[in-house]
Scaffold this motif. Structure first.
Motif, PDB file in Angstrom:
ATOM      1  N   LEU A  83       0.834  -1.291  -0.208  1.00 45.94           N
ATOM      2  CA  LEU A  83      -0.107   0.013   0.012  1.00 45.94           C
ATOM      3  C   LEU A  83       0.949   1.248  -0.034  1.00 45.94           C
ATOM      4  CD1 LEU A  83      -2.771  -1.110   2.518  1.00 45.94           C
ATOM      5  CD2 LEU A  83      -3.072  -0.674   0.327  1.00 45.94           C
ATOM      6  N   VAL A  84       1.932   1.199   0.870  1.00 47.22           N
ATOM      7  CA  VAL A  84       2.683   2.458   0.988  1.00 47.22           C
ATOM      8  C   VAL A  84       3.470   2.649  -0.276  1.00 47.22           C
ATOM      9  CG1 VAL A  84       4.800   3.321   1.888  1.00 47.22           C
ATOM     10  CG2 VAL A  84       3.206   2.101   3.408  1.00 47.22           C
ATOM     11  N   THR A  85       3.917   1.619  -1.104  1.00 45.05           N
ATOM     12  CA  THR A  85       4.447   1.721  -2.489  1.00 45.05           C
ATOM     13  C   THR A  85       3.454   2.295  -3.313  1.00 45.05           C
ATOM     14  OG1 THR A  85       5.843  -0.029  -1.882  1.00 45.05           O
ATOM     15  CG2 THR A  85       6.036   0.757  -3.961  1.00 45.05           C
ATOM     16  N   ILE A  86       2.375   1.881  -3.215  1.00 46.44           N
ATOM     17  CA  ILE A  86       1.351   2.498  -4.311  1.00 46.44           C
ATOM     18  C   ILE A  86       0.956   3.801  -4.028  1.00 46.44           C
ATOM     19  CG2 ILE A  86      -1.122   2.315  -4.889  1.00 46.44           C
ATOM     20  CD1 ILE A  86      -1.148  -0.607  -4.538  1.00 46.44           C
ATOM     21  N   VAL A  87       1.037   4.313  -2.693  1.00 50.87           N
ATOM     22  CA  VAL A  87       0.971   5.800  -2.464  1.00 50.87           C
ATOM     23  C   VAL A  87       2.046   6.363  -2.843  1.00 50.87           C
ATOM     24  CG1 VAL A  87       1.017   7.253  -0.431  1.00 50.87           C
ATOM     25  CG2 VAL A  87      -0.642   5.400  -0.133  1.00 50.87           C
ATOM     26  N   GLU A  88       3.351   6.140  -2.576  1.00 50.77           N
ATOM     27  CA  GLU A  88       4.727   6.586  -3.071  1.00 50.77           C
ATOM     28  C   GLU A  88       4.412   6.949  -4.671  1.00 50.77           C
ATOM     29  OE1 GLU A  88       8.252   4.509  -2.252  1.00 50.77           O
ATOM     30  OE2 GLU A  88       9.354   6.344  -2.712  1.00 50.77           O
ATOM     31  N   MET A  89       4.005   6.004  -5.359  1.00 51.95           N
ATOM     32  CA  MET A  89       4.226   5.939  -6.713  1.00 51.95           C
ATOM     33  C   MET A  89       2.951   7.015  -7.326  1.00 51.95           C
ATOM     34  SD  MET A  89       5.203   2.259  -8.417  1.00 51.95           S
ATOM     35  CE  MET A  89       4.240   1.175  -7.570  1.00 51.95           C
ATOM     36  N   LEU A  90       1.945   6.825  -6.759  1.00 51.15           N
ATOM     37  CA  LEU A  90       0.676   7.945  -7.039  1.00 51.15           C
ATOM     38  C   LEU A  90       0.950   9.284  -6.763  1.00 51.15           C
ATOM     39  CD1 LEU A  90      -2.463   5.852  -5.803  1.00 51.15           C
ATOM     40  CD2 LEU A  90      -1.459   6.202  -8.095  1.00 51.15           C
ATOM     41  N   MET A  91       1.590   9.410  -5.421  1.00 52.17           N
ATOM     42  CA  MET A  91       2.153  10.778  -5.075  1.00 52.17           C
ATOM     43  C   MET A  91       3.262  11.324  -6.116  1.00 52.17           C
ATOM     44  SD  MET A  91       2.715  11.567  -1.075  1.00 52.17           S
ATOM     45  CE  MET A  91       1.168  11.715   0.042  1.00 52.17           C
ATOM     46  N   HIS A  92       4.100  10.381  -6.332  1.00 52.04           N
ATOM     47  CA  HIS A  92       5.267  10.909  -7.281  1.00 52.04           C
ATOM     48  C   HIS A  92       4.587  11.284  -8.708  1.00 52.04           C
ATOM     49  CE1 HIS A  92       9.670   9.841  -8.563  1.00 52.04           C
ATOM     50  NE2 HIS A  92       9.311  11.142  -8.703  1.00 52.04           N
ATOM     51  N   ALA A  93       3.615  10.820  -9.047  1.00 52.00           N
ATOM     52  CA  ALA A  93       3.025  10.972 -10.345  1.00 52.00           C
ATOM     53  C   ALA A  93       2.163  12.343 -10.192  1.00 52.00           C
ATOM     54  CB  ALA A  93       2.239   9.865 -10.944  1.00 52.00           C
ATOM     55  N   PHE A  94       1.343  12.337  -9.229  1.00 55.12           N
ATOM     56  CA  PHE A  94       0.282  13.327  -9.322  1.00 55.12           C
ATOM     57  C   PHE A  94       0.473  14.390  -8.575  1.00 55.12           C
ATOM     58  CE2 PHE A  94      -1.543   9.107 -10.827  1.00 55.12           C
ATOM     59  CZ  PHE A  94      -1.799   9.706 -12.184  1.00 55.12           C
ATOM     60  N   PRO A  96       3.871  15.856  -7.258  1.00 54.51           N
ATOM     61  CA  PRO A  96       5.095  15.943  -7.086  1.00 54.51           C
ATOM     62  C   PRO A  96       5.919  16.675  -6.112  1.00 54.51           C
ATOM     63  CG  PRO A  96       4.482  16.690  -9.182  1.00 54.51           C
ATOM     64  CD  PRO A  96       3.334  16.245  -8.689  1.00 54.51           C
ATOM     65  N   ASP A  97       5.323  17.815  -5.990  1.00 53.82           N
ATOM     66  CA  ASP A  97       5.718  18.824  -5.035  1.00 53.82           C
ATOM     67  C   ASP A  97       5.646  18.265  -3.570  1.00 53.82           C
ATOM     68  OD1 ASP A  97       6.274  20.785  -6.923  1.00 53.82           O
ATOM     69  OD2 ASP A  97       4.581  21.850  -6.652  1.00 53.82           O
ATOM     70  N   LEU A  98       4.607  17.525  -3.412  1.00 60.74           N
ATOM     71  CA  LEU A  98       4.476  17.040  -1.809  1.00 60.74           C
ATOM     72  C   LEU A  98       5.497  15.905  -1.805  1.00 60.74           C
ATOM     73  CD1 LEU A  98       2.815  17.046   0.573  1.00 60.74           C
ATOM     74  CD2 LEU A  98       1.427  15.471  -0.022  1.00 60.74           C
ATOM     75  N   TYR A  99       5.515  15.117  -2.731  1.00 56.92           N
ATOM     76  CA  TYR A  99       6.333  14.110  -3.024  1.00 56.92           C
ATOM     77  C   TYR A  99       7.721  14.436  -2.595  1.00 56.92           C
ATOM     78  CZ  TYR A  99       9.310  10.107  -4.656  1.00 56.92           C
ATOM     79  OH  TYR A  99      10.186   9.257  -4.893  1.00 56.92           O
ATOM     80  N   LYS A 100       8.197  15.569  -2.974  1.00 57.92           N
ATOM     81  CA  LYS A 100       9.637  16.073  -2.754  1.00 57.92           C
ATOM     82  C   LYS A 100       9.670  16.437  -1.492  1.00 57.92           C
ATOM     83  CE  LYS A 100      11.657  17.734  -7.065  1.00 57.92           C
ATOM     84  NZ  LYS A 100      11.262  18.847  -7.781  1.00 57.92           N
ATOM     85  N   SER A 101       8.760  17.165  -0.883  1.00 58.78           N
ATOM     86  CA  SER A 101       8.853  17.735   0.433  1.00 58.78           C
ATOM     87  C   SER A 101       8.801  16.555   1.541  1.00 58.78           C
ATOM     88  CB  SER A 101       8.039  18.962   0.896  1.00 58.78           C
ATOM     89  OG  SER A 101       6.579  18.334   0.887  1.00 58.78           O
ATOM     90  N   LEU A 102       8.095  15.527   1.131  1.00 56.81           N
ATOM     91  CA  LEU A 102       7.992  14.346   2.261  1.00 56.81           C
ATOM     92  C   LEU A 102       9.166  13.494   2.068  1.00 56.81           C
ATOM     93  CD1 LEU A 102       4.194  13.633   2.104  1.00 56.81           C
ATOM     94  CD2 LEU A 102       5.396  14.897   3.870  1.00 56.81           C
ATOM     95  N   GLY A 103       9.599  13.373   0.666  1.00 54.92           N
ATOM     96  CA  GLY A 103      11.031  12.596   0.551  1.00 54.92           C
ATOM     97  C   GLY A 103      10.873  11.112   1.115  1.00 54.92           C
ATOM     98  N   VAL A 104      11.954  11.079   1.963  1.00 58.91           N
ATOM     99  CA  VAL A 104      12.469   9.688   2.561  1.00 58.91           C
ATOM    100  C   VAL A 104      11.023   9.198   3.509  1.00 58.91           C
ATOM    101  CG1 VAL A 104      13.506  10.404   4.359  1.00 58.91           C
ATOM    102  CG2 VAL A 104      14.122   8.235   3.304  1.00 58.91           C
ATOM    103  N   PHE A 105      10.220  10.055   3.979  1.00 58.98           N
ATOM    104  CA  PHE A 105       9.308   9.735   5.031  1.00 58.98           C
ATOM    105  C   PHE A 105       8.056   8.976   4.553  1.00 58.98           C
ATOM    106  CE2 PHE A 105      11.806  12.853   6.952  1.00 58.98           C
ATOM    107  CZ  PHE A 105      12.296  12.424   8.185  1.00 58.98           C
TER     108      PHE A 105
END
Lengths: 223, 176
Positions: A83-94, A96-105
């Motif tokens: 589930l987390v990996t799915i969230v990560e991929m969706l966030m990265h795709a849609f 991206p700004d939030l994906y960058k600021s949350l990063g490794v977390f």
């Protein structure tokens, strides 16, 4: 327990962050701005609700539960990590700004104790509906708690509150009015501990006071 | 069949299901992610130069250090006006990738950090800093930051990679 209780117990009574003190690592790390806190909350909401639901579905089937029991922790982790990996991929795709600021977390949500904790303590022994409600409530409670820490830190540390994207409430005028500058340490990692300690202390103090009042009332009533 | 084996098989089946699910989501999102990154990179390149004024040639390498170079040539000729390097060097938590734009007189037009995984509040704060480097022929003015040595070294490393090959590239090398 009723549906209401299942949903709302995560808000205050069993708040994962302020009462159970679970999931400290991500909450201290991403609470530098309200936006990050809400983003983290969104991720946790999705993962926790679905992981509780899926794990409860697996464990409520008696035959399957018997098979899964000896390997249940790896099963939980596989479900949660997916589930987390799915969230990560969706966030990265849609987003991206939030994906960058949350990063490794984001990947670290896998090891967030709240999720594994709820899976073992609640989802594995309750119906899928209760488990999903519990997951939503816990995630919202977590989001609320992280938002409180984030507002506290960002306000004291930078004088602003970043609600989402460009929507920033600028309160530096307030600091100018008093004649001091924002206290930079609060947005630093060390400030996370200070903030968490202060907030947790306040909440515990209020809780103790209420409990004492209740005891006094009971004592009076009993003569 | 003993129960331990059965449990293992259940776990195996679950793993296969989850793996398939991830593969599906990955195939759905991979294109969007790549597109986003491309748009972002072009926006960054536009910050250094107006790309309409040049012929842009993109070269990708297999190397860990220099993954891509963007060669900006004068329209219709083979004169190299500038090269933008996408380079990577090791920071504190992992690679730091930078874009470094170098003019043909070896002066640096600009630089920016594309990706990094430095610690918030420490290394992550300095990647946007001005490092005082103006030319790849002279890296001495590099302004290292005390307390975040690894991150500083990673960024200096990126500049060093460019410095080591810029001369050759403007001479027409442009090889791996």
């Amino acid at each position: 327990m009723t549906n209401r209780e299942n949903l709302f117990k995560g808000f205050v009574k069993e708040n994962p962050l302020f009462v159970s003190v679970l999931g400290m690592c991500p909450s201290l790390a991403v609470s530098t701005s309200l936006e990050n806190g809400l983003g983290m909350g969104l991720g946790v909401f999705f993962v926790l609700t679905l992981s509780n639901l899926i794990i409860s579905l697996i464990m409520s089937n008696e035959k399957l539960a018997a098979l899964v029991k000896p390997v249940r922790i790896p099963v939980y982790i596989v479900v949660i990590a997916t589930l987390v990996t799915i969230v990560e991929m969706l966030m990265h795709a849609f987003i991206p700004d939030l994906y960058k600021s949350l990063g490794v977390f984001i990947p670290l949500i896998v090891v967030n104790c709240i999720i594994l904790g709820r899976a073992e303590a609640f989802a594995s022994s309750n119906t899928p509906k209760d488990a999903a409600l519990d997951g939503m409530g816990m995630a919202l409670g977590f989001t609320g708690a992280i938002a409180i820490i984030a507002i506290f830190r960002e306000f004291l540390g930078a004088g602003t509150i970043t609600v989402w994207g460009n929507l920033v409430i600028n309160l530096t005028g307030l600091f100018d009015f008093i004649g001091i500058t924002p206290i930079g340490i609060f947005v630093q990692p060390a400030g996370a501990f200070l903030s968490f300690g202060l907030i947790l202390g306040t909440i515990t103090a209020i809780g103790n006071k209420n409990a004492a009042k209740k005891l006094a009332k009971e004592a009076l009533a009993n003569g | 069949m003993n129960s331990g084996l059965k449990s293992g098989l259940v776990l195996l089946v679950l793993g296969i299901i989850c793996g398939t699910l991830l593969a599906v989501v990955n195939s759905l999102t991979a294109e969007t992610i790549a597109n986003n990154e491309l748009i972002e990179k072009n926006a960054v390149l536009e910050e250094f130069y107006n790309l309409n004024n040049y012929d842009l040639e993109e070269k990708t390498f297999e190397s860990d250090e220099v993954s891509t170079i963007y060669v900006l040539k004068e329209k219709g000729t083979d004169n190299i006006n500038a090269i933008i390097y996408q380079v990577a060097a090791t920071g504190y938590n992992g690679p730091i990738t930078m874009l470094i734009a170098v003019n043909s007189d070896y002066s640096i037009e600009g630089y920016t950090v594309l990706t990094h995984s430095e610690d918030p509040g420490f290394g992550a704060d300095i990647v946007e800093k001005d490092f005082l480097i103006e030319s790849v022929t002279d890296l001495d003015p590099f302004d290292s930051v005390a307390g975040v040595t690894y991150t500083s070294n990673g960024i200096l490393g990126c500049f060093e990679i460019v410095a080591a090959r810029a001369g050759q590239d403007f001479g027409g090398g442009l090889d791996d």
